[in-house]
Design a protein around this motif. Structure first.
Motif, PDB file in Angstrom:
ATOM      1  N   UNK A  68       0.832  -1.195   0.000  1.00 54.06           N
ATOM      2  CA  UNK A  68       0.000   0.000   0.000  1.00 54.06           C
ATOM      3  C   UNK A  68       0.874   1.255   0.000  1.00 54.06           C
ATOM      4  N   UNK A  69       1.964   1.219   0.725  1.00 52.21           N
ATOM      5  CA  UNK A  69       2.896   2.349   0.716  1.00 52.21           C
ATOM      6  C   UNK A  69       3.387   2.655  -0.686  1.00 52.21           C
ATOM      7  N   UNK A  70       3.634   1.607  -1.462  1.00 55.16           N
ATOM      8  CA  UNK A  70       4.045   1.788  -2.851  1.00 55.16           C
ATOM      9  C   UNK A  70       2.942   2.472  -3.652  1.00 55.16           C
ATOM     10  N   UNK A  71       1.693   2.070  -3.414  1.00 54.69           N
ATOM     11  CA  UNK A  71       0.571   2.735  -4.098  1.00 54.69           C
ATOM     12  C   UNK A  71       0.494   4.204  -3.705  1.00 54.69           C
ATOM     13  N   UNK A  72       0.694   4.489  -2.429  1.00 53.58           N
ATOM     14  CA  UNK A  72       0.620   5.879  -1.977  1.00 53.58           C
ATOM     15  C   UNK A  72       1.683   6.741  -2.653  1.00 53.58           C
ATOM     16  N   UNK A  76      -4.836   8.389   3.532  1.00 55.87           N
ATOM     17  CA  UNK A  76      -4.181   7.180   4.027  1.00 55.87           C
ATOM     18  C   UNK A  76      -4.855   5.940   3.451  1.00 55.87           C
ATOM     19  N   UNK A  77      -4.236   5.369   2.429  1.00 55.73           N
ATOM     20  CA  UNK A  77      -4.800   4.164   1.815  1.00 55.73           C
ATOM     21  C   UNK A  77      -4.773   2.982   2.773  1.00 55.73           C
ATOM     22  N   UNK A  78      -3.808   2.950   3.700  1.00 55.53           N
ATOM     23  CA  UNK A  78      -3.754   1.856   4.675  1.00 55.53           C
ATOM     24  C   UNK A  78      -5.082   1.766   5.436  1.00 55.53           C
ATOM     25  N   UNK A  79      -5.563   2.898   5.903  1.00 60.50           N
ATOM     26  CA  UNK A  79      -6.797   2.936   6.673  1.00 60.50           C
ATOM     27  C   UNK A  79      -8.007   2.597   5.801  1.00 60.50           C
ATOM     28  N   UNK A  80      -8.023   3.083   4.568  1.00 58.65           N
ATOM     29  CA  UNK A  80      -9.154   2.819   3.673  1.00 58.65           C
ATOM     30  C   UNK A  80      -9.210   1.347   3.283  1.00 58.65           C
ATOM     31  N   UNK A  81      -8.060   0.744   3.039  1.00 53.52           N
ATOM     32  CA  UNK A  81      -8.006  -0.689   2.730  1.00 53.52           C
ATOM     33  C   UNK A  81      -8.424  -1.501   3.960  1.00 53.52           C
ATOM     34  N   UNK A 119     -17.151  -4.015   0.547  1.00 57.73           N
ATOM     35  CA  UNK A 119     -18.145  -3.224  -0.162  1.00 57.73           C
ATOM     36  C   UNK A 119     -18.423  -1.873   0.479  1.00 57.73           C
ATOM     37  N   UNK A 120     -17.707  -1.536   1.532  1.00 58.70           N
ATOM     38  CA  UNK A 120     -17.998  -0.310   2.271  1.00 58.70           C
ATOM     39  C   UNK A 120     -17.231   0.911   1.786  1.00 58.70           C
ATOM     40  N   UNK A 121     -16.054   0.711   1.229  1.00 59.63           N
ATOM     41  CA  UNK A 121     -15.178   1.844   0.961  1.00 59.63           C
ATOM     42  C   UNK A 121     -14.683   1.830  -0.488  1.00 59.63           C
ATOM     43  N   UNK A 122     -15.179   2.750  -1.319  1.00 58.05           N
ATOM     44  CA  UNK A 122     -14.829   2.690  -2.739  1.00 58.05           C
ATOM     45  C   UNK A 122     -13.329   2.857  -3.008  1.00 58.05           C
ATOM     46  N   UNK A 123     -12.663   3.737  -2.298  1.00 62.71           N
ATOM     47  CA  UNK A 123     -11.224   3.909  -2.524  1.00 62.71           C
ATOM     48  C   UNK A 123     -10.430   2.772  -1.895  1.00 62.71           C
ATOM     49  N   UNK A 124     -10.911   2.246  -0.785  1.00 64.40           N
ATOM     50  CA  UNK A 124     -10.278   1.060  -0.211  1.00 64.40           C
ATOM     51  C   UNK A 124     -10.342  -0.099  -1.179  1.00 64.40           C
ATOM     52  N   UNK A 125     -11.483  -0.242  -1.861  1.00 65.13           N
ATOM     53  CA  UNK A 125     -11.645  -1.325  -2.841  1.00 65.13           C
ATOM     54  C   UNK A 125     -10.702  -1.133  -4.020  1.00 65.13           C
ATOM     55  N   UNK A 142      -7.848   0.494  -4.122  1.00 60.90           N
ATOM     56  CA  UNK A 142      -6.471   0.228  -3.688  1.00 60.90           C
ATOM     57  C   UNK A 142      -6.254  -1.264  -3.490  1.00 60.90           C
ATOM     58  N   UNK A 143      -7.211  -1.930  -2.896  1.00 58.34           N
ATOM     59  CA  UNK A 143      -7.109  -3.371  -2.678  1.00 58.34           C
ATOM     60  C   UNK A 143      -6.988  -4.121  -4.006  1.00 58.34           C
ATOM     61  N   UNK A 144      -7.769  -3.702  -4.990  1.00 56.62           N
ATOM     62  CA  UNK A 144      -7.696  -4.326  -6.311  1.00 56.62           C
ATOM     63  C   UNK A 144      -6.339  -4.108  -6.975  1.00 56.62           C
ATOM     64  N   UNK A 145      -5.690  -3.003  -6.658  1.00 58.63           N
ATOM     65  CA  UNK A 145      -4.387  -2.692  -7.254  1.00 58.63           C
ATOM     66  C   UNK A 145      -3.222  -3.372  -6.529  1.00 58.63           C
ATOM     67  N   UNK A 146      -3.468  -3.910  -5.354  1.00 63.70           N
ATOM     68  CA  UNK A 146      -2.385  -4.480  -4.535  1.00 63.70           C
ATOM     69  C   UNK A 146      -1.784  -5.771  -5.079  1.00 63.70           C
ATOM     70  N   UNK A 147      -2.600  -6.601  -5.643  1.00 63.26           N
ATOM     71  CA  UNK A 147      -2.111  -7.924  -5.993  1.00 63.26           C
ATOM     72  C   UNK A 147      -2.134  -8.827  -4.760  1.00 63.26           C
TER      73      UNK A 147
END
Length: 193
Positions: free
Chosen positions: A63-67, A128-133, A141-147, A149-154
Protein backbone atom coordinates in the motif's frame (compact mmCIF):
# COMPACT_ATOMS: atom_id res chain seq x y z
CA UNK A 1 -11.93 -11.39 22.61
CA UNK A 2 -8.72 -11.96 20.71
CA UNK A 3 -6.97 -15.27 21.34
CA UNK A 4 -3.33 -15.44 22.42
CA UNK A 5 -2.10 -16.73 19.06
CA UNK A 6 -3.68 -13.80 17.20
CA UNK A 7 -2.34 -11.30 19.73
CA UNK A 8 1.15 -12.79 19.28
CA UNK A 9 0.84 -12.59 15.49
CA UNK A 10 -0.26 -8.94 15.60
CA UNK A 11 2.58 -8.18 18.00
CA UNK A 12 5.05 -9.74 15.55
CA UNK A 13 3.50 -7.84 12.65
CA UNK A 14 3.64 -4.47 14.43
CA UNK A 15 6.91 -5.04 16.27
CA UNK A 16 5.32 -4.03 19.57
CA UNK A 17 2.44 -4.87 21.87
CA UNK A 18 -0.87 -3.73 20.32
CA UNK A 19 -3.20 -1.53 22.35
CA UNK A 20 -6.98 -1.56 22.57
CA UNK A 21 -7.56 -4.76 20.56
CA UNK A 22 -11.22 -5.73 20.31
CA UNK A 23 -11.19 -8.46 17.67
CA UNK A 24 -9.69 -9.70 14.43
CA UNK A 25 -11.66 -7.86 11.75
CA UNK A 26 -10.18 -9.70 8.74
CA UNK A 27 -7.82 -12.56 8.09
CA UNK A 28 -5.30 -12.77 5.30
CA UNK A 29 -5.70 -15.78 2.99
CA UNK A 30 -2.66 -17.19 4.87
CA UNK A 31 -4.83 -17.39 8.00
CA UNK A 32 -3.20 -14.67 10.10
CA UNK A 33 -4.93 -11.44 11.12
CA UNK A 34 -4.33 -8.62 8.65
CA UNK A 35 -6.87 -6.14 10.07
CA UNK A 36 -7.82 -5.73 13.71
CA UNK A 37 -10.61 -3.73 15.27
CA UNK A 38 -9.44 -1.43 18.03
CA UNK A 39 -11.33 0.33 20.79
CA UNK A 40 -12.31 3.95 20.11
CA UNK A 41 -10.48 4.89 23.29
CA UNK A 42 -7.22 3.41 24.46
CA UNK A 43 -6.93 1.97 27.98
CA UNK A 44 -5.78 5.38 29.28
CA UNK A 45 -8.97 6.98 27.86
CA UNK A 46 -7.29 8.84 25.02
CA UNK A 47 -9.27 8.97 21.74
CA UNK A 48 -8.28 6.49 19.06
CA UNK A 49 -10.19 7.16 15.82
CA UNK A 50 -8.73 4.28 13.76
CA UNK A 51 -11.28 1.49 14.31
CA UNK A 52 -9.90 -0.87 11.63
CA UNK A 53 -6.14 -1.12 11.68
CA UNK A 54 -4.13 -2.90 8.98
CA UNK A 55 -1.46 -5.05 10.65
CA UNK A 56 0.12 -7.12 7.87
CA UNK A 57 3.54 -5.64 7.03
CA UNK A 58 3.47 -7.05 3.48
CA UNK A 59 0.11 -5.48 2.71
CA UNK A 60 1.22 -2.23 4.36
CA UNK A 61 4.38 -2.14 2.27
CA UNK A 62 2.46 -2.74 -0.95
CA UNK A 63 0.00 0.00 0.00
CA UNK A 64 2.90 2.35 0.72
CA UNK A 65 4.05 1.79 -2.85
CA UNK A 66 0.57 2.74 -4.10
CA UNK A 67 0.62 5.88 -1.98
CA UNK A 68 3.94 7.00 -3.44
CA UNK A 69 2.65 6.33 -6.96
CA UNK A 70 0.31 9.33 -6.81
CA UNK A 71 -2.85 7.23 -6.49
CA UNK A 72 -4.17 9.35 -3.62
CA UNK A 73 -3.83 12.59 -5.61
CA UNK A 74 -5.87 11.08 -8.43
CA UNK A 75 -8.49 9.81 -5.99
CA UNK A 76 -8.70 13.22 -4.30
CA UNK A 77 -9.26 14.93 -7.66
CA UNK A 78 -11.99 12.42 -8.52
CA UNK A 79 -13.93 13.35 -5.38
CA UNK A 80 -14.54 16.80 -6.87
CA UNK A 81 -15.34 15.44 -10.34
CA UNK A 82 -17.54 12.42 -9.60
CA UNK A 83 -20.58 13.14 -7.42
CA UNK A 84 -21.58 9.47 -7.14
CA UNK A 85 -18.10 8.61 -5.91
CA UNK A 86 -18.20 11.48 -3.40
CA UNK A 87 -21.55 10.18 -2.09
CA UNK A 88 -20.15 6.65 -1.77
CA UNK A 89 -17.12 8.00 0.09
CA UNK A 90 -19.41 9.98 2.41
CA UNK A 91 -21.38 6.75 3.03
CA UNK A 92 -18.09 4.99 3.86
CA UNK A 93 -17.34 7.71 6.41
CA UNK A 94 -20.83 7.41 7.90
CA UNK A 95 -20.46 3.62 8.12
CA UNK A 96 -17.09 3.96 9.84
CA UNK A 97 -18.35 6.44 12.44
CA UNK A 98 -21.46 4.32 13.14
CA UNK A 99 -19.32 1.22 13.67
CA UNK A 100 -16.90 3.14 15.89
CA UNK A 101 -19.81 4.51 17.96
CA UNK A 102 -21.25 1.00 18.28
CA UNK A 103 -17.87 -0.32 19.49
CA UNK A 104 -17.73 2.47 22.08
CA UNK A 105 -21.23 1.62 23.31
CA UNK A 106 -20.41 -2.11 23.49
CA UNK A 107 -17.31 -1.31 25.56
CA UNK A 108 -19.13 1.19 27.81
CA UNK A 109 -16.98 4.05 26.50
CA UNK A 110 -17.85 7.61 25.64
CA UNK A 111 -18.09 7.92 21.84
CA UNK A 112 -15.55 10.08 20.10
CA UNK A 113 -16.57 13.67 19.31
CA UNK A 114 -18.62 14.08 16.13
CA UNK A 115 -16.06 16.44 14.62
CA UNK A 116 -13.24 13.92 15.02
CA UNK A 117 -11.92 12.35 11.82
CA UNK A 118 -13.13 8.92 10.87
CA UNK A 119 -10.09 7.54 9.05
CA UNK A 120 -7.97 8.02 5.97
CA UNK A 121 -9.21 11.57 5.40
CA UNK A 122 -12.86 10.61 4.95
CA UNK A 123 -15.19 12.09 3.90
CA UNK A 124 -13.54 14.97 2.05
CA UNK A 125 -9.89 13.94 1.63
CA UNK A 126 -7.87 10.88 0.66
CA UNK A 127 -4.85 10.78 2.93
CA UNK A 128 -4.18 7.18 4.03
CA UNK A 129 -4.80 4.16 1.81
CA UNK A 130 -3.75 1.86 4.68
CA UNK A 131 -6.80 2.94 6.67
CA UNK A 132 -9.15 2.82 3.67
CA UNK A 133 -8.01 -0.69 2.73
CA UNK A 134 -8.37 -1.79 6.36
CA UNK A 135 -11.98 -0.57 6.29
CA UNK A 136 -12.71 -2.34 3.02
CA UNK A 137 -11.18 -5.62 4.20
CA UNK A 138 -13.12 -5.49 7.48
CA UNK A 139 -16.40 -4.47 5.83
CA UNK A 140 -16.35 -5.60 2.17
CA UNK A 141 -18.15 -3.22 -0.16
CA UNK A 142 -18.00 -0.31 2.27
CA UNK A 143 -15.18 1.84 0.96
CA UNK A 144 -14.83 2.69 -2.74
CA UNK A 145 -11.22 3.91 -2.52
CA UNK A 146 -10.28 1.06 -0.21
CA UNK A 147 -11.65 -1.32 -2.84
CA UNK A 148 -9.71 0.36 -5.66
CA UNK A 149 -6.47 0.23 -3.69
CA UNK A 150 -7.11 -3.37 -2.68
CA UNK A 151 -7.70 -4.33 -6.31
CA UNK A 152 -4.39 -2.69 -7.25
CA UNK A 153 -2.39 -4.48 -4.54
CA UNK A 154 -2.11 -7.92 -5.99
CA UNK A 155 -1.59 -11.01 -3.82
CA UNK A 156 0.60 -9.72 -0.99
CA UNK A 157 0.20 -13.08 0.78
CA UNK A 158 1.50 -15.18 -2.12
CA UNK A 159 4.90 -15.80 -0.50
CA UNK A 160 3.28 -17.22 2.63
CA UNK A 161 2.58 -15.76 6.06
CA UNK A 162 4.34 -12.54 7.04
CA UNK A 163 5.20 -14.00 10.44
CA UNK A 164 4.85 -17.22 12.36
CA UNK A 165 3.59 -18.10 15.81
CA UNK A 166 3.17 -21.56 17.25
CA UNK A 167 -0.09 -22.91 18.63
CA UNK A 168 0.66 -21.48 22.09
CA UNK A 169 1.15 -17.98 20.70
CA UNK A 170 4.92 -17.88 20.99
CA UNK A 171 6.98 -16.47 18.15
CA UNK A 172 8.25 -19.13 15.79
CA UNK A 173 11.91 -18.80 14.86
CA UNK A 174 11.00 -19.23 11.19
CA UNK A 175 9.49 -15.75 11.15
CA UNK A 176 9.58 -14.46 7.58
CA UNK A 177 9.22 -10.69 7.98
CA UNK A 178 9.18 -9.88 11.69
CA UNK A 179 9.15 -6.64 13.54
CA UNK A 180 11.82 -4.88 11.49
CA UNK A 181 9.68 -5.16 8.38
CA UNK A 182 6.59 -3.96 10.18
CA UNK A 183 8.22 -0.96 11.77
CA UNK A 184 8.90 0.74 8.44
CA UNK A 185 5.53 0.16 6.77
CA UNK A 186 2.99 2.18 8.77
CA UNK A 187 1.59 5.23 7.07
CA UNK A 188 2.49 8.47 8.85
CA UNK A 189 -1.17 9.52 8.80
CA UNK A 190 -2.45 6.32 10.37
CA UNK A 191 -2.86 6.13 14.13
CA UNK A 192 -1.20 3.11 15.70
CA UNK A 193 -2.93 0.89 18.27
Amino acid sequence: MVDDRDVAAVERQLGRTPRGLRRVAHRCPCGLPDVVETAPRLPDGSPFPTLFYLTCPRAASAIGTLETSGMMRVMQARLAEEPDLARAYQAAHDDYVARRDKAAAEDGLEPLPRDMQSTGGMPTRVKCLHALVGHELAVPGSNPFGREALDALGEWWADGPCCAVDETGRADTTDRVGAAGAATTASPEEETP
